[in-house]
Design a protein around this motif. Structure first.
Motif, PDB file in Angstrom:
ATOM      1  N   GLU A  33      10.870   3.911   5.166  1.00 62.82           N
ATOM      2  CA  GLU A  33      10.824   3.395   6.530  1.00 62.82           C
ATOM      3  C   GLU A  33      10.244   1.993   6.566  1.00 62.82           C
ATOM      4  O   GLU A  33      10.736   1.116   7.286  1.00 62.82           O
ATOM      5  CB  GLU A  33      10.000   4.335   7.416  1.00 62.82           C
ATOM      6  N   VAL A  34       9.183   1.771   5.788  1.00 64.46           N
ATOM      7  CA  VAL A  34       8.594   0.431   5.735  1.00 64.46           C
ATOM      8  C   VAL A  34       9.587  -0.551   5.150  1.00 64.46           C
ATOM      9  O   VAL A  34       9.785  -1.660   5.665  1.00 64.46           O
ATOM     10  CB  VAL A  34       7.290   0.447   4.904  1.00 64.46           C
ATOM     11  N   ARG A  35      10.236  -0.168   4.079  1.00 63.72           N
ATOM     12  CA  ARG A  35      11.218  -1.041   3.448  1.00 63.72           C
ATOM     13  C   ARG A  35      12.374  -1.335   4.404  1.00 63.72           C
ATOM     14  O   ARG A  35      12.879  -2.462   4.475  1.00 63.72           O
ATOM     15  CB  ARG A  35      11.742  -0.400   2.164  1.00 63.72           C
ATOM     16  N   GLY A  36      12.803  -0.315   5.153  1.00 71.86           N
ATOM     17  CA  GLY A  36      13.880  -0.520   6.117  1.00 71.86           C
ATOM     18  C   GLY A  36      13.486  -1.497   7.216  1.00 71.86           C
ATOM     19  O   GLY A  36      14.299  -2.341   7.624  1.00 71.86           O
ATOM     20  N   SER A  37      12.245  -1.389   7.700  1.00 77.08           N
ATOM     21  CA  SER A  37      11.769  -2.318   8.734  1.00 77.08           C
ATOM     22  C   SER A  37      11.755  -3.749   8.212  1.00 77.08           C
ATOM     23  O   SER A  37      12.181  -4.687   8.909  1.00 77.08           O
ATOM     24  CB  SER A  37      10.360  -1.919   9.192  1.00 77.08           C
ATOM     25  N   ILE A  38      11.298  -3.912   6.981  1.00 75.18           N
ATOM     26  CA  ILE A  38      11.251  -5.253   6.391  1.00 75.18           C
ATOM     27  C   ILE A  38      12.660  -5.821   6.235  1.00 75.18           C
ATOM     28  O   ILE A  38      12.907  -6.999   6.523  1.00 75.18           O
ATOM     29  CB  ILE A  38      10.518  -5.206   5.028  1.00 75.18           C
ATOM     30  N   ARG A  59       0.829  -1.212   0.000  1.00 75.76           N
ATOM     31  CA  ARG A  59       0.000   0.000   0.000  1.00 75.76           C
ATOM     32  C   ARG A  59       0.862   1.259   0.000  1.00 75.76           C
ATOM     33  O   ARG A  59       0.384   2.339  -0.348  1.00 75.76           O
ATOM     34  CB  ARG A  59      -0.893   0.003   1.244  1.00 75.76           C
ATOM     35  N   MET A  60       2.117   1.115   0.459  1.00 78.85           N
ATOM     36  CA  MET A  60       3.026   2.265   0.533  1.00 78.85           C
ATOM     37  C   MET A  60       4.343   1.906  -0.160  1.00 78.85           C
ATOM     38  O   MET A  60       5.393   1.810   0.482  1.00 78.85           O
ATOM     39  CB  MET A  60       3.277   2.642   1.998  1.00 78.85           C
ATOM     40  N   PRO A  61       4.326   1.679  -1.453  1.00 86.11           N
ATOM     41  CA  PRO A  61       5.537   1.204  -2.144  1.00 86.11           C
ATOM     42  C   PRO A  61       6.707   2.173  -2.085  1.00 86.11           C
ATOM     43  O   PRO A  61       7.853   1.767  -2.246  1.00 86.11           O
ATOM     44  CB  PRO A  61       5.051   1.007  -3.587  1.00 86.11           C
ATOM     45  N   GLY A  62       6.451   3.440  -1.845  1.00 85.25           N
ATOM     46  CA  GLY A  62       7.535   4.417  -1.831  1.00 85.25           C
ATOM     47  C   GLY A  62       8.075   4.727  -0.456  1.00 85.25           C
ATOM     48  O   GLY A  62       8.938   5.609  -0.324  1.00 85.25           O
ATOM     49  N   SER A  63       7.616   4.013   0.583  1.00 87.41           N
ATOM     50  CA  SER A  63       8.042   4.319   1.953  1.00 87.41           C
ATOM     51  C   SER A  63       9.379   3.659   2.260  1.00 87.41           C
ATOM     52  O   SER A  63       9.496   2.432   2.317  1.00 87.41           O
ATOM     53  CB  SER A  63       6.982   3.836   2.952  1.00 87.41           C
TER      54      SER A  63
END
Length: 230
Positions: free
Chosen positions: A149-154, A143-147
């Motif tokens: 922070e989300v990518r870093g958490s993953i 839902r937030m492909p450009g985030s």
């Protein structure tokens, strides 16, 4: 908290032993000459203690329930392999297959494998938890492909998962190597008729056991840290 206490108190009222203990406490207070209000307070206090104690026993029993691991995962396969090594080591020890010079080493290996199995289950459970978190985070990422922070958490969760699995794999393989080493030593003693005491291979097996204990202690700490972060 209040609702939990009331539910425990209700459970205590259904427990004949709790009711008996409460009645004895209140009866003792009456016999000691306390006023009716004091007797009632003693009874309530005894019932409360029974409720709390019952809750602790139930909570402890629940915490001891075996952890259900996700089937078909690499971590579950590692735990199953370790349980297999444990069964083989126990058979080696109890089946009279070890010469006299290896009985203490065999017992130490069984003990190490038992402790390692309990730790491996908790580590695998921590990896299962990371997998669930990664699945949920993947939904957020879609839902937030450009985030970033989300990518870093993953990425960080994926790194922790990979590190735990790598260490678990190495430790489980270590148990397998100890088992194989004991097999080799017992076979050598039987076929060649040599004395086991003092052989370098026995010392190597014992050193491997010491290293494995340290490895699984580290795994336990890593798994606890991973659970705390989820």
């Amino acid at each position: 908290m209040a609702g939990s206490f009331l539910s425990r108190a209700a459970g205590a009222l259904r427990d004949p032993w709790s009711v008996l203990v409460t009645a004895i406490g209140a009866g003792s207070a009456w016999a000691a000459g306390l006023p009716l209000g004091g007797v009632a307070l003693v009874g309530v206090g005894m019932l409360g203690a029974a409720a709390v104690a019952g809750g602790i026993v139930r909570d402890t029993a629940t915490s001891r329930e075996p952890l259900e691991l996700v089937a078909g995962t690499a971590q579950k396969a590692l735990v199953d392999a370790l349980r297999g090594y444990l069964a083989e080591l126990e058979e080696l020890q109890t089946g009279g297959m070890l010469p006299a010079g290896l009985t203490s080493t065999g017992a130490a290996a069984v003990n190490a494998a038992q402790n390692a199995t309990a730790t491996a289950v908790r580590v695998a459970g921590a990896v299962d938890g990371i997998d669930r978190a990664l699945s949920r985070a993947g939904t957020v990422a879609s839902r937030m492909p450009g985030s970033g922070e989300v990518r870093g958490s993953i990425e960080r969760m994926g790194s922790r998962r990979q590190a735990l699995l790598g260490k678990l794999t190495s430790a489980v393989n270590g148990i397998g190597e100890v088992y194989t080493g004991l097999l080799e030593l017992s076979t050598t003693a039987e076929m060649a008729g040599v004395a086991i005491d003092g052989l370098d291979e026995v010392a190597q097996v014992n050193e491997s056991l010491d290293a494995l204990r340290g490895a699984f202690e580290e795994l336990e700490r890593d798994a606890s840290a991973s659970r705390a972060l989820l």
